[in-house]
Design a protein around this motif. Structure first.
Motif, PDB file in Angstrom:
ATOM      1  N   LYS A  15      41.849  35.938  50.980  1.00 30.78           N
ATOM      2  CA  LYS A  15      42.277  37.139  51.703  1.00 30.78           C
ATOM      3  C   LYS A  15      42.248  38.356  50.788  1.00 30.78           C
ATOM      4  O   LYS A  15      41.831  39.446  51.200  1.00 30.78           O
ATOM      5  CB  LYS A  15      43.682  36.933  52.277  1.00 30.78           C
ATOM      6  N   ILE A  16      42.702  38.183  49.551  1.00 36.48           N
ATOM      7  CA  ILE A  16      42.665  39.292  48.592  1.00 36.48           C
ATOM      8  C   ILE A  16      41.225  39.721  48.344  1.00 36.48           C
ATOM      9  O   ILE A  16      40.916  40.914  48.295  1.00 36.48           O
ATOM     10  CB  ILE A  16      43.356  38.884  47.276  1.00 36.48           C
ATOM     11  N   GLU A  53      49.558  42.635  42.007  1.00 35.49           N
ATOM     12  CA  GLU A  53      50.470  43.256  42.972  1.00 35.49           C
ATOM     13  C   GLU A  53      50.985  42.234  43.982  1.00 35.49           C
ATOM     14  O   GLU A  53      52.149  42.265  44.388  1.00 35.49           O
ATOM     15  CB  GLU A  53      49.741  44.394  43.693  1.00 35.49           C
ATOM     16  N   LYS A  54      50.101  41.310  44.393  1.00 39.42           N
ATOM     17  CA  LYS A  54      50.454  40.325  45.414  1.00 39.42           C
ATOM     18  C   LYS A  54      50.782  38.957  44.817  1.00 39.42           C
ATOM     19  O   LYS A  54      50.734  37.942  45.505  1.00 39.42           O
ATOM     20  CB  LYS A  54      49.302  40.199  46.421  1.00 39.42           C
ATOM     21  N   GLN A  55      51.151  38.940  43.545  1.00 37.84           N
ATOM     22  CA  GLN A  55      51.388  37.667  42.854  1.00 37.84           C
ATOM     23  C   GLN A  55      52.376  36.772  43.594  1.00 37.84           C
ATOM     24  O   GLN A  55      52.168  35.564  43.728  1.00 37.84           O
ATOM     25  CB  GLN A  55      51.892  37.945  41.437  1.00 37.84           C
ATOM     26  N   ASP A  56      53.454  37.361  44.114  1.00 37.85           N
ATOM     27  CA  ASP A  56      54.464  36.573  44.829  1.00 37.85           C
ATOM     28  C   ASP A  56      53.937  35.998  46.134  1.00 37.85           C
ATOM     29  O   ASP A  56      54.511  35.044  46.672  1.00 37.85           O
ATOM     30  CB  ASP A  56      55.696  37.432  45.124  1.00 37.85           C
ATOM     31  N   GLU A  57      52.841  36.568  46.652  1.00 35.44           N
ATOM     32  CA  GLU A  57      52.321  36.129  47.941  1.00 35.44           C
ATOM     33  C   GLU A  57      51.313  34.999  47.830  1.00 35.44           C
ATOM     34  O   GLU A  57      51.147  34.228  48.778  1.00 35.44           O
ATOM     35  CB  GLU A  57      51.668  37.320  48.666  1.00 35.44           C
ATOM     36  N   TRP A  58      50.588  34.911  46.699  1.00 44.88           N
ATOM     37  CA  TRP A  58      49.508  33.914  46.641  1.00 44.88           C
ATOM     38  C   TRP A  58      49.814  32.709  45.748  1.00 44.88           C
ATOM     39  O   TRP A  58      49.168  31.673  45.880  1.00 44.88           O
ATOM     40  CB  TRP A  58      48.186  34.552  46.220  1.00 44.88           C
ATOM     41  N   PHE A  81      46.957  26.575  50.001  1.00 40.78           N
ATOM     42  CA  PHE A  81      47.669  27.849  50.141  1.00 40.78           C
ATOM     43  C   PHE A  81      47.098  28.893  49.192  1.00 40.78           C
ATOM     44  O   PHE A  81      46.797  30.028  49.587  1.00 40.78           O
ATOM     45  CB  PHE A  81      49.161  27.646  49.863  1.00 40.78           C
ATOM     46  N   GLN A 109      45.057  32.385  50.266  1.00 39.20           N
ATOM     47  CA  GLN A 109      45.579  33.718  49.945  1.00 39.20           C
ATOM     48  C   GLN A 109      44.635  34.495  49.034  1.00 39.20           C
ATOM     49  O   GLN A 109      44.473  35.716  49.174  1.00 39.20           O
ATOM     50  CB  GLN A 109      46.966  33.604  49.312  1.00 39.20           C
ATOM     51  N   THR A 150      49.123  34.185  36.662  1.00 36.83           N
ATOM     52  CA  THR A 150      50.343  33.528  37.141  1.00 36.83           C
ATOM     53  C   THR A 150      51.552  33.865  36.280  1.00 36.83           C
ATOM     54  O   THR A 150      52.608  33.251  36.430  1.00 36.83           O
ATOM     55  CB  THR A 150      50.142  31.997  37.204  1.00 36.83           C
TER      56      THR A 150
END
Length: 238
Positions: A166-167, A141-146, A159, A163, A79
């Protein structure tokens, strides 16, 4: 990112570590995954294996030659935005120029600021050492998304878990495997204990931090890191 754990913080992490308690099941697909997980849990042999895995010592995740002249231990939180920037930037060059060439042995160790970072770690480790660094890269890479926006705990938890699942699926983990990993309270406790021991021993106060051949250093760009590694290689006669 400054590391300032509070009293009771670790027990709070474990209290929220089981995904089934933290999030509502996803519609349709997740319901099927939950059923598969229940069927797997009903098998005594699989139950025994899962319990054995939970009580095992937490494994360091390592890249590079075992006999490399320079050892780097990275402390990072999933995080932490600075950790994501380092992984997506300087680390790629370090891997190409130092790790893949046998000059540096790189050890990754997770730091847990919150339950979301702990859950991410449980996902990253779910596929074992072979899949760890690929999932690690995806999570950063997807930190902002999860990472959830501030809100009620149940909404944030649902949430984040949704997420992260999904990763995990993108990385090739199946639904039943993900649920077993996310619901493994013993593994969560082992990870937190491991993190605390590492933090105290190496005096980690912020992330990302690095222990280079026994010396603690803070975050830096590629050029500065390369100079440090070259200096250590020169000392080793390389």
């Amino acid at each position: 990112m400054a590391l300032s754990p509070k009293a009771g913080e670790e027990s709070a992490l474990i209290g929220a570590a089981v995904a089934q308690e933290a999030a509502e099941p996803e519609a349709d697909a997740t319901a099927a995954e939950d059923t598969a997980a229940e069927e797997a849990a009903a098998d005594p042999a699989q139950e025994e294996t899962a319990a054995g895995d939970s009580s095992a010592q937490v494994q360091d995740m390592v890249l590079g030659a075992e006999n490399a002249p320079v050892e780097v231990i990275e402390y990072a939180s999933y995080t932490c935005p600075h950790c994501a920037a380092f992984t997506q930037g300087p680390f790629k060059q370090i891997k190409e120029n130092y790790i893949d060439t046998g000059k540096v042995r790189w050890i990754h160790r997770e730091v847990y600021f919150d339950r979301f970072g702990l859950w991410a770690s449980m996902i990253a480790r779910c596929g074992g050492e072979d899949k760890f660094f690929g999932i690690n890269d995806l999570i950063f890479e997807k930190q902002d998304e999860w990472i959830p926006a501030p809100g009620p705990d149940e909404v944030m938890n649902a949430f984040a878990i949704d997420q992260l699942r999904k990763i995990g699926r993108v990385a090739g983990l199946d639904g039943a495997q993900l649920e077993v990993c996310l619901q493994d309270r013993d593994k969560a406790q082992a990870l937190v204990d491991w993190y605390e021991d590492n933090r105290d021993r190496d005096e980690i106060k912020s992330t990302p931090s690095f222990v280079v051949n026994g010396t603690l250093v803070s975050n830096m760009g590629y050029d500065d890191f390369a100079r440090l590694l070259d200096s250590e290689l020169e000392k080793a006669g390389e």
